[in-house]
Design a protein around this motif. Structure first.
Motif, short mmCIF file in Angstrom:
data_model
loop_
_atom_site.label_atom_id
_atom_site.label_comp_id
_atom_site.label_asym_id
_atom_site.label_seq_id
_atom_site.Cartn_x
_atom_site.Cartn_y
_atom_site.Cartn_z
N ILE A 38 -5.82 4.10 5.47
CA ILE A 38 -6.35 3.16 4.47
C ILE A 38 -6.48 1.77 5.08
O ILE A 38 -7.52 1.11 4.92
CB ILE A 38 -5.46 3.15 3.22
CG1 ILE A 38 -5.58 4.48 2.48
CG2 ILE A 38 -5.79 1.97 2.31
CD1 ILE A 38 -4.52 4.73 1.42
N LYS B 97 -9.98 -0.19 5.55
CA LYS B 97 -10.19 -1.45 4.85
C LYS B 97 -10.50 -2.59 5.82
O LYS B 97 -11.18 -3.53 5.48
CB LYS B 97 -8.96 -1.82 3.99
CG LYS B 97 -8.69 -0.89 2.83
CD LYS B 97 -9.86 -0.74 1.90
CE LYS B 97 -9.93 -1.80 0.87
NZ LYS B 97 -11.05 -1.62 -0.07
N PHE C 297 -8.79 2.71 -3.56
CA PHE C 297 -9.01 1.85 -2.38
C PHE C 297 -10.48 1.69 -2.02
O PHE C 297 -10.81 1.02 -1.05
CB PHE C 297 -8.23 2.40 -1.19
CG PHE C 297 -6.75 2.42 -1.42
CD1 PHE C 297 -6.00 1.25 -1.34
CD2 PHE C 297 -6.10 3.60 -1.74
CE1 PHE C 297 -4.64 1.27 -1.56
CE2 PHE C 297 -4.73 3.62 -1.97
CZ PHE C 297 -4.00 2.45 -1.89
N ILE D 162 0.83 -1.21 0.00
CA ILE D 162 0.00 0.00 0.00
C ILE D 162 0.87 1.26 0.00
O ILE D 162 0.54 2.23 -0.69
CB ILE D 162 -1.00 -0.03 1.17
CG1 ILE D 162 -2.02 -1.15 0.92
CG2 ILE D 162 -1.71 1.32 1.32
CD1 ILE D 162 -3.02 -1.36 2.00
#
Length: 96
Positions: free
Chosen positions: A89, A93, A66, A16
């Motif tokens: 993120i 997630k 994302f 990422i």
């Protein structure tokens, strides 16, 4: 947490980090390579010197890449640097 899950999390974070750096370079036309951007470099002011237009593009990038919709209630500190953005993120997630 076993060693394999820790290694998986480290690898996921690295992926990422790279995706964020490459995406910012491409979308914001930064004249840098991913390895030239330190993970803790500030995105604004003395760091990458991004502005409010760039901040809007970052929001679009996070949503497009994302599938994360940033809300007004989210802590804006995710915009401080790449590390904070990646942590944001990963946190978002993990709730999906």
């Amino acid at each position: 947490m076993n060693e394999n899950s820790v290694l998986e999390k480290i690898e996921q974070r690295k992926l990422i980090l790279n995706k964020v750096k490459c995406g910012l370079i491409e979308r914001l036309n930064l004249n840098r390579k991913p390895n030239q951007i330190d993970d803790d470099t500030p995105l604004f002011s003395t760091g990458l010197r991004l502005d409010s237009v760039d901040a809007t593009e970052i929001l679009v990038f996070i949503n497009d890449v994302f599938d994360i919709q940033v809300s007004e209630g989210d802590d804006p500190s995710y915009m401080r640097n790449i590390n904070n953005m990646v942590s944001f993120i990963l946190m978002k997630k993990s709730f999906k």
